[in-house]
Design a protein around this motif. Sequence first.
Motif, short mmCIF file in Angstrom:
data_model
loop_
_atom_site.label_atom_id
_atom_site.label_comp_id
_atom_site.label_asym_id
_atom_site.label_seq_id
_atom_site.Cartn_x
_atom_site.Cartn_y
_atom_site.Cartn_z
N HIS A 130 0.83 -1.21 0.00
CA HIS A 130 0.00 0.00 0.00
C HIS A 130 0.87 1.26 0.00
O HIS A 130 0.60 2.21 -0.74
N PHE A 131 1.89 1.25 0.83
CA PHE A 131 2.73 2.45 0.92
C PHE A 131 3.63 2.59 -0.31
O PHE A 131 3.94 3.71 -0.73
N ARG A 132 4.05 1.48 -0.90
CA ARG A 132 4.80 1.57 -2.15
C ARG A 132 3.93 2.20 -3.23
O ARG A 132 4.38 3.02 -4.03
N PHE A 133 2.68 1.78 -3.28
CA PHE A 133 1.75 2.29 -4.29
C PHE A 133 1.57 3.80 -4.13
O PHE A 133 1.65 4.55 -5.10
N ILE A 134 1.32 4.27 -2.91
CA ILE A 134 1.14 5.70 -2.68
C ILE A 134 2.39 6.48 -3.07
O ILE A 134 2.32 7.50 -3.76
N ALA A 135 3.56 5.99 -2.61
CA ALA A 135 4.80 6.70 -2.88
C ALA A 135 5.09 6.78 -4.37
O ALA A 135 5.52 7.83 -4.89
N ARG A 136 4.87 5.69 -5.09
CA ARG A 136 5.18 5.67 -6.52
C ARG A 136 4.18 6.49 -7.33
O ARG A 136 4.56 7.27 -8.21
N GLU A 137 2.91 6.34 -7.03
CA GLU A 137 1.88 6.94 -7.87
C GLU A 137 1.53 8.37 -7.48
O GLU A 137 0.77 9.03 -8.18
N ARG A 138 2.09 8.85 -6.38
CA ARG A 138 1.82 10.25 -5.99
C ARG A 138 2.24 11.21 -7.11
O ARG A 138 1.60 12.23 -7.33
N TYR A 139 3.30 10.88 -7.78
CA TYR A 139 3.75 11.68 -8.91
C TYR A 139 3.78 10.84 -10.18
O TYR A 139 4.59 11.07 -11.07
N GLY A 140 2.91 9.84 -10.25
CA GLY A 140 2.90 8.91 -11.37
C GLY A 140 2.30 9.48 -12.63
O GLY A 140 1.90 10.65 -12.70
N GLY A 141 2.18 8.60 -13.64
CA GLY A 141 1.79 9.05 -14.96
C GLY A 141 0.32 8.91 -15.29
O GLY A 141 -0.09 9.22 -16.41
N VAL A 142 -0.52 8.46 -14.34
CA VAL A 142 -1.96 8.32 -14.59
C VAL A 142 -2.68 9.43 -13.82
O VAL A 142 -2.79 9.36 -12.59
N PRO A 143 -3.18 10.45 -14.52
CA PRO A 143 -3.76 11.61 -13.83
C PRO A 143 -4.87 11.27 -12.85
O PRO A 143 -4.92 11.83 -11.75
N VAL A 144 -5.76 10.35 -13.21
CA VAL A 144 -6.90 10.07 -12.33
C VAL A 144 -6.42 9.47 -11.00
O VAL A 144 -6.98 9.78 -9.94
N VAL A 145 -5.39 8.65 -11.05
CA VAL A 145 -4.84 8.07 -9.83
C VAL A 145 -4.04 9.11 -9.05
O VAL A 145 -4.17 9.24 -7.83
N ARG A 146 -3.23 9.86 -9.77
CA ARG A 146 -2.43 10.91 -9.12
C ARG A 146 -3.32 11.94 -8.43
O ARG A 146 -3.06 12.35 -7.29
N ASP A 147 -4.39 12.35 -9.09
CA ASP A 147 -5.30 13.34 -8.51
C ASP A 147 -6.03 12.78 -7.29
O ASP A 147 -6.27 13.50 -6.31
#
Length: 233
Positions: A130-147
């Motif tokens: 869970h924490f890897r996912f948040i850390a990676r996708e916080r600035y990731g390339g999928v806008p809907v997930v990042r937002d």
Amino acid sequence: MVGPILGQPRAPRQPRLRGVTTQSAAPGSRQARKERTRRAILDAALDLLVDEGFASLSLRRLTKEVGIVPTAFYRHFSTLDELGLALVDESFATLRAMIREVRRDAPPPDELIDASVDVLCAQLDAHPTHFRFIARERYGGVPVVRDAIARELDGIERELATDLAGMPGLERWGPTDLAVLAGLFVDLMVAAAAELVSTEAGHPDVRAAIELTLRRQARMVVVGAAGWEPLAP
């Protein structure tokens, strides 16, 4: 500060649902199978995202990992973006549980930092994906997930700012200063979480050094806050 968040190489995995049939076995088993398949999809996605960003996640590879055909995915999620939002919800449920645990014990201000770090480390050990996912996708390339992650973090910062307003020495602070301080703490914890679930942190000495640095940085923020003159509203 944030270190690598890629996982260690893994041996080939077997499909997660191998052996599950589509024939009903008992009343309610159909719904139970559906829930198990959804859970398997979420778990497989988190597992695959140890090695790649969500933008690179392949539906074919994901369903192969689960042991279902690609069309079966759409019985649970209408799009991969919807899956991403479900992962955001689940990951932040873990983070909010951590925050509730710190609040529940209501440690005094001088113990709050150590208590928060201890709870963070315990949650990281229990739910590293869970924490890897948040850390990676916080600035990731999928806008809907990042937002979605940004909205969740904003909500946590607002809640923390409310808590900080009641702490001794911060009663005179206005909402802008409290929001800045809350943001500093959230950024610090998320960055530290990324390091603590990195491959390098698997070594006890490295992990201990990361934890010590986090405690020192948090104390520096507190010391700076104690000497801060609140800005005019």
